[in-house]
Design an enzyme around this catalytic site. Structure first.
Site: not given
Length: 434
Positions: A323, A340, A393
């Site tokens: 990620h 995030d 991501c």
């Protein structure tokens, strides 16, 4: 039976038949009592699997009204939520969070096993690390092809829904339909897709912010994304080399690699030299991992020719195993902010970077870093755009950085990711940002 290759083929054939039989028995477990314990799969050898009741089925029995509301969601949202939940659990496994158990809920639209009906599983985290690592590798290898298949299915349904929406708009012009009536069109899916008419009061994004991709650009993008020599060099700049293999991580739902993100961060630094942009320095994607694991001495030479205290913004890409996230140090606002796209919080990363600034100041400036007034922030999921799948991501981290280094609000959405991927291909090929 004396030929080793023949024996291997027979073993593989028997194993395949066993897996198919096990999956079919699992699919029938919702009708009668499951006996899939008699067949032990490869996953069950590494992870003791425990069947649990499907909570979505239980909700539909107890509260039919809630179940009806759930069916109003679009097929695309359903797939994305399932994929996002699986991806979240994978992140938790890789980052080593202290979770005793968690549930992965799979159904017929699950991106890992489309077309199969599979019971929900509970995976205990008491398994050895090497077994978890093997499972992660197998999961990530399966992901790409399955995700592309789901994307194709979603795009087909979106095109069909758009066609029906256009038909509805034409009908509304011919016959006056009150706006209070909420119409739904049924398409050949297991769920009902609502047709949403765009509101007139919503502002359309300007062409300057999201410039269109011309036909010529589209042809060039498709050409480099086609199969070919994977080692062919397509772009060189900033002491970095981008090959066809690297570029193809921008195709469909592939995960971006370090080369693509490093190249993009360097283009952001190059743009910051223009008038009207804040000055920017971006660290390599390996910087934070090295700093966290080996400490300041391992990275103090990385800024031998750079004075990070002279720039406005410091970008730090952070990779959490599977990620991508982004940490941004803004010397003007005295903030270290963590971004995030899965809504995660990482105050530890902010503290590590603040400590790095203190050590860097002592080493390069020969004076203590004044930390008075500095704030360590983690953006909440409600504050920034969030990814709705397990693929984008890296794209979100890059686009966060793009907006921040322009001093612009972060105003993009998940729906723009296919456009951003194509746009980034063109930008890397031409070594400049649109």
């Amino acid at each position: 039976h004396q030929n080793p290759l023949f024996e291997s083929f027979i073993c593989l054939l028997i194993l395949s038949l066993c897996i198919i039989f096990s999956c079919s028995m699992t699919a029938n477990s919702f009708v009668g009592k499951s006996n899939h314990h008699s067949q032990i799969s490869a996953y069950e050898k590494s992870f003791p699997i425990k069947s649990v009741a499907n909570p979505s089925c239980r909700r539909s029995l107890l509260s039919p009204k809630k179940s009806q509301r759930r069916f109003i969601s679009t097929a695309e949202e359903t797939v994305r939520e399932e994929e996002k939940e699986i991806y979240r659990q994978l992140i938790q496994m890789v980052t080593g969070k202290n979770l005793s158990t968690f549930s992965l809920f799979f159904n017929t639209s699950c991106f890992l096993f489309p077309g199969r009906s599979i019971n929900p599983f509970c995976f205990p985290f008491s398994t050895p690390f090497f077994e978890a690592e093997l499972w992660i590798k197998e999961l990530t290898s399966v992901y790409d092809s399955r995700a592309r298949e789901r994307l194709r299915h979603i795009e087909e349904q979106k095109a069909l829904a758009l066609q029906f929406q256009n038909q509805r708009l034409r009908l509304q012009k011919e016959i006056s339909v009150p706006e209070s009536i909420n119409l739904h069109l049924r398409v050949p899916l297991e769920k009902e897709i609502p047709v949403i008419v765009p509101e007139d009061n919503k502002t359309v994004d300007s062409e300057d912010e999201f410039p269109g991709i011309t036909e010529e650009m589209e042809k060039e993008i498709k050409n480099v994304l086609r199969s070919g020599n994977q080692d062919e060099v397509l772009s060189e700049a900033f002491r970095l080399t981008i090959t066809r293999k690297d570029i193809q991580t921008l195709k469909h739902l592939n995960w971006l690699n370090d080369e693509i993100i490093n190249f993009y961060m360097n283009m952001l630094m190059e743009r910051s030299k223009q008038k009207g942009f804040p000055t920017v320095h971006a660290f390599n994607t390996f910087f934070f991992t090295k700093l966290k694991t080996a400490g300041y001495p391992a990275v103090k030479r990385w800024t031998k020719k750079v004075d990070i205290f002279s720039v406005d913004i410091l970008l730090v890409p952070i990779h959490l195993g599977v990620h991508w996230c982004l940490a941004v140090t803004d010397f003007r606002k005295k903030t270290i902010t963590y971004y995030d796209s899965m809504g995660g919080s990482n105050s530890e990363a902010c503290k590590i970077l603040l400590q790095y600034l203190k050590q860097e100041s002592l080493d390069k400036k020969r004076k203590e870093f004044d930390a008075n007034g500095w704030m360590l922030l983690c953006k909440r999921s409600q504050e920034i755009p969030q990814q709705m799948n397990g693929s984008d991501c890296g794209m979100f981290a890059c686009k966060y950085a793009d907006c921040i280094t322009k001093d612009k609000p972060i105003n993009f959405t998940q729906q723009l990711m296919p456009y951003f991927r194509k746009r980034m291909v063109w930008e890397i090929l031409h070594r400049k940002l649109l």
